[in-house]
Design an enzyme around this catalytic site. Structure first.
Site, PDB file in Angstrom:
ATOM      1  N   ASP A  11      17.828   7.699  -5.116  1.00  0.00           N
ATOM      2  CA  ASP A  11      18.558   6.334  -5.309  1.00  0.00           C
ATOM      3  C   ASP A  11      18.863   6.290  -6.539  1.00  0.00           C
ATOM      4  O   ASP A  11      18.578   7.261  -7.643  1.00  0.00           O
ATOM      5  CB  ASP A  11      17.415   5.421  -4.929  1.00  0.00           C
ATOM      6  CG  ASP A  11      17.739   3.962  -4.784  1.00  0.00           C
ATOM      7  OD1 ASP A  11      18.955   3.660  -5.048  1.00  0.00           O
ATOM      8  OD2 ASP A  11      16.846   3.095  -4.781  1.00  0.00           O
ATOM      9  N   GLU A  67      24.119   6.207  -9.422  1.00  0.00           N
ATOM     10  CA  GLU A  67      25.621   5.963  -9.258  1.00  0.00           C
ATOM     11  C   GLU A  67      26.034   6.395 -10.804  1.00  0.00           C
ATOM     12  O   GLU A  67      27.306   6.855 -10.702  1.00  0.00           O
ATOM     13  CB  GLU A  67      25.845   4.483  -9.320  1.00  0.00           C
ATOM     14  CG  GLU A  67      25.516   3.884  -8.001  1.00  0.00           C
ATOM     15  CD  GLU A  67      24.063   3.555  -7.604  1.00  0.00           C
ATOM     16  OE1 GLU A  67      23.727   3.707  -6.542  1.00  0.00           O
ATOM     17  OE2 GLU A  67      23.176   3.594  -8.488  1.00  0.00           O
ATOM     18  N   ASP A 110      21.821  -2.025  -0.773  1.00  0.00           N
ATOM     19  CA  ASP A 110      20.797  -3.362  -0.956  1.00  0.00           C
ATOM     20  C   ASP A 110      21.439  -4.616  -0.203  1.00  0.00           C
ATOM     21  O   ASP A 110      21.810  -5.282  -0.753  1.00  0.00           O
ATOM     22  CB  ASP A 110      20.305  -3.592  -2.305  1.00  0.00           C
ATOM     23  CG  ASP A 110      19.506  -2.504  -3.090  1.00  0.00           C
ATOM     24  OD1 ASP A 110      19.015  -1.710  -2.288  1.00  0.00           O
ATOM     25  OD2 ASP A 110      19.482  -2.556  -4.136  1.00  0.00           O
TER      26      ASP A 110
END
Length: 874
Positions: free
Chosen positions: A439, A442, A517
């Site tokens: 996770d 980015e 999300d």
């Protein structure tokens, strides 16, 4: 290009020098040259800004001043915070103060808005602001090389339908962003970001991106363009050329070079074979990863884990994987466990594994800056971190652990080091039944611009972050996947499973992706299918949206509809924020539990089909979850459809995405007939032979998700209720045969051990190829169902079956067929006779005259043997 295998004809490129442009034409099999299917540079929008140093009387002095003026990213006090002490940052990028309050989201004042509008209205030649230094809130991008952008225009001939450019929470079809009447006012942005509570129907950047556009038109078929540039990119879509109404894309990247690949098609199958040659094919996932995954931020401790697992057992609810979020670690130090909450992680994993389950733990790329933390200590001493813009100091940003540094995954040395951390000796408490969730890759930096890294940070080769930003998540997932392979002991050969939030082209080779999300709202359920279809356009097949939504609370109806939809998306996981109410399946009452279990059971019954479709994708490059146009490229009425889709070529799915729905409209291509998977009845056909599509209103009450099997297909299922895919390994198959208009059908079943690389490395695999033909004329013709098996090179066969197999799951007795169901049978047979190696045996059967369904019971046939069943009428 004289190679006709992928294209269906020769491809010609016409190069124009003044002004520079080029056009792609295609020669069809009939000899006609069509095009241009793609034209590049004809609008003279090509640009390439040359890198250069900022002009100065004293360049050395100018560079020193630039470095001195750069403010530190981790400053704890500045004007906008007043005298408040910053003790942390949240995922939305806003500060957390020592007094317990939080920074309020800034609102742009009128003067700033007017200034911004003035700059936007100016000619680019007049706008010098930001060329050599750019402000973003409190951050300064030093831009040492000045403006470096590149761009190009691409026109798709006679096309009104473009697809691709994930990830955006918008429709499958790319809508116009420029020109009169454009749908959006801003171009599609491609810049991987951790977006807190993302908006819908927007072109804003999200967690991952693939710079691929695919065109589909009736006249020129399928074609594509891949813009290979990992820097921040904007893409405008505009209608041009007057009556032709062609679509132009204008690609604009912050830096890099113009590296553009044209994919000639001419159909979806050809295009995805071409794209697979370019970026790779999806990895065949282990079977367990196609089951249901149960996740929450966070399951609190081992007692909580055992309780949740026990409830799944108690309620006979199938699931394969239980997940642990960041709180399972020792203070957000990855590769560790909280010894008070999870004192016996190996025992915990072993207990779940004894009942067929696996576990997943989260491992993120930000590393807590703690000199007593072995990962940080070693990464620092070996120089593995991304540097600040001086290249001298390790970058220090803020994420879940607080002060953090970030490993440089652009370096092969760092990726290799990272992969080694997954060895069982180093990752204490890990076992072969533990897999990984990547996770925040980015990468997410809570106190950075747009919650990410400053663009002028440097990797270990001294290259600015702006040049490789969109590659970071891909390279992180790659290193993790390689780590799970390298950790295998000598007697292991297991495939990895890694879930990532961020992605780029070729991420399909390294694991699964999810849409991030989302929220517990009907609108987010509705946008899930278009988002996932867009990702599949970019060949990212192993994708899913979290069932139930991550933020907020869901009610029983929304949870039911989401579980039904999730059962027919490639990656199937339930997840929830720590502030959300518990939403395990039994939390909504007995009636809802039954509905949720039914949806999950439908998924598990179809796991042999899902596995076979994934194998097809791993060989051909065709997506698993397909937009309707991918299977029906000549039907323009289906091009814009994104609220229904196909799994492979054979299952049509129409999720219910609104409250209180009892009827749904489904578009059925009339070239095929369709059967309801629940009732097995054939759907009505179009009253007009000329119609290519018929729209039918079908029942879709709370107990029903409309799903249909295509006539002409054969789909394998396993119908015995088990609690995980591992428990289903030796269960028998039921073949569901849906006859087409010519009373024929065909299909396949791919088989291997479902978890190791033996199918690749030793050739231990097989494919059962089934087909059926019904002929009941008076000329004595015999109808048949037959199986012809293709054996992998690692399996020896004698006659029609395997002689010996290394793995017991590949023995013929482990791949039995217990039932055959035939939909669309025109009349009752008089006899059904099985033939194996010349030995004939009569089989039991029953026929429903009202449903036209023939059921052949207990044929006692193996999918790993050749056989023939004769069906006699009259």
């Amino acid at each position: 290009n004289d190679n006709n295998n992928d294209v269906g004809g020769k491809v010609y490129l016409l190069l124009q020098l003044d002004p520079f442009a080029f056009h792609m034409f295609r020669k069809e099999n009939g000899g006609e040259i069509v095009g241009p299917i793609v034209s590049v540079g004809t609008q003279q929008l090509m640009h390439f800004e040359i890198r250069r140093p900022k002009h100065s009387d004293d360049p050395t002095e100018d560079e020193e001043r630039r470095l001195e003026e750069e403010p530190p990213a981790d400053t704890t006090k500045d004007n906008k915070h007043g005298d408040k002490e910053i003790v942390g940052y949240w995922e939305d990028g806003l500060a957390i103060y020592a007094d317990g309050t939080r920074e309020e989201k800034p609102v742009e004042d009128e003067e700033e808005m007017e200034h911004r509008k003035l700059l936007e209205a100016q000619s680019p030649d007049l706008d010098k602001e930001g060329m050599w230094e750019e402000k973003f809130g409190q951050f300064t991008d030093t831009k040492p090389h000045g403006p470096m952008s590149v761009g190009m225009d691409v026109i798709f001939g006679k096309s009104q339908h473009l697809f691709g450019l994930p990830e955006h929470a918008s429709s499958l079809q790319l809508l116009t962003t420029h020109g009169d009447g454009s749908h959006y006012r801003d171009p599609y942005r491609l810049y991987n970001l951790d977006v807190f509570e993302y908006e819908l129907d927007e072109t804003m950047a999200l967690y991952g991106e693939v710079p691929l556009v695919v065109s589909q038109s009736e006249e020129f078929g399928t074609a594509g363009v891949f813009w290979f540039n990992p820097t921040e990119t904007f893409v405008d879509v505009e209608e041009v050329n007057g009556d032709k109404k062609e679509l132009r894309t204008h690609w604009m990247s912050e830096s890099g070079v113009i590296d553009i690949f044209l994919l000639p098609g001419s159909n979806p199958q050809s295009l995805y074979q071409q794209y697979a040659h370019l970026t790779g094919r999806v990895a065949l996932p282990p079977m367990f990863s196609l089951g249901f995954h149960q996740c929450r931020w966070n399951y609190k401790d081992e007692r909580d884990v055992y309780n949740v697992h026990g409830k799944f057992e108690e309620y006979d609810y199938p699931y394969d994987v239980l997940w642990l979020d960041i709180e399972h670690t020792d203070g957000k130090r990855y590769f560790t466990w909280d010894n008070k909450l999870f004192p016996n992680p190996v025992e915990m994993q072993d207990k779940l594994a004894s009942q067929g389950r696996r576990m997943v733990t989260i491992v993120d790329p930000h590393i807590k800056r703690d000199n007593n933390y072995y990962i940080h200590k070693q990464a620092t001493s070996e120089g593995l971190y991304i540097k600040d813009n001086t290249g001298k100091k390790d970058f220090d940003g803020w994420c879940w652990p607080g002060s953090s540094s970030y490993l440089d995954f652009t370096s092969e040395r760092v990726r290799s080091w990272w992969a080694n951390q997954f060895s069982y000796k180093k990752y204490k408490g890990s076992t072969p039944n533990l897999y990984t969730w990547n996770d925040m890759n980015e990468p997410s930096v809570f106190n950075g611009p747009e919650v990410s890294m400053q663009k002028d940070l440097l990797n270990l080769d001294g290259i600015e972050h702006r040049e490789w930003h969109n590659l970071y998540g891909l390279l992180f997932q790659r290193a993790t996947s390689e780590g799970l392979v390298q950790r295998n002991l000598p007697d292991q050969n297991d495939r990895p499973f890694v879930l990532s939030r961020s992605f780029f082209a070729s991420s399909q080779k390294y694991g699964a992706i999810w849409t991030g999300d989302n929220e517990s709202k009907w609108s987010h359920l509705a946008i899930a299918a278009p988002m996932l279809l867009s990702m599949n356009v970019a060949a990212l097949s192993f994708v899913g949206a979290d069932v139930g939504g991550f933020f907020g609370n869901t009610d029983a109806e929304l949870m039911t509809r989401w579980m039904q939809a999730g059962a027919y998306q490639p990656f199937f996981r339930g997840h929830a924020h720590h502030d959300a109410k518990r939403r395990e399946p039994w939390m909504f009452g007995e009636e809802t539990l039954e509905r949720l279990r039914k949806a999950a059971m439908a998924r598990y019954a179809l796991t042999p089909f899902w596995y076979t479709v994934f194998h097809e994708a791993s060989v051909t490059g065709m997506p698993v979850m397909r937009a309707m146009w991918m299977q029906y490229p000549q039907i323009s009425q289906l091009y814009s459809t994104d609220d229904q889709y196909l799994i492979g070529s054979d299952l049509l799915v129409k999720p219910v995405t609104a409250a209180g729905v009892t009827q749904s409209n489904v578009l059925f291509p009339t070239s095929d007939n369709w059967y309801d998977v629940d009732t097995m009845k054939q759907m009505s056909s179009s009253p007009s032979d000329a119609a290519k599509v018929t729209s039918l209103s079908v029942k879709s009450g709370i107990d029903k998700i409309p799903v249909y099997q295509r006539g002409g297909s054969i789909i394998p299922r396993k119908l015995r209720l088990r609690r995980s895919t591992r428990m289903m390994t030796h269960d028998p198959y039921t073949l569901y045969i849906a006859l087409d208009k010519k009373l024929c059908a065909s299909g396949s079943l791919y088989m291997d051990d479902e978890h190791t690389f033996d199918h690749e490395r030793q050739g231990i695999h097989a494919t059962a190829n089934f087909d059926m033909k019904v002929d009941y004329d008076d000329d004595g013709s015999i109808s048949f169902i037959r199986n012809v098996v293709e054996f992998g090179l690692g399996l020896t066969s004698e006659g029609s079956s395997i002689v010996a197999s290394v793995d017991k799951s590949m023995e013929p007795s482990s791949r039995m067929i217990e039932r055959i169901v035939v939909m669309g049978t025109p009349l009752s047979p008089s006899a059904v006779v099985m033939d194996i190696n010349g030995k004939e045996t009569s089989l039991e059967f029953e026929f429903g005259s009202s449903s036209n369904v023939l059921i052949i019971r207990k044929p006692n046939l193996s999918a790993l043997e050749n056989w023939n069943i004769s069906i006699y009428f009259g």
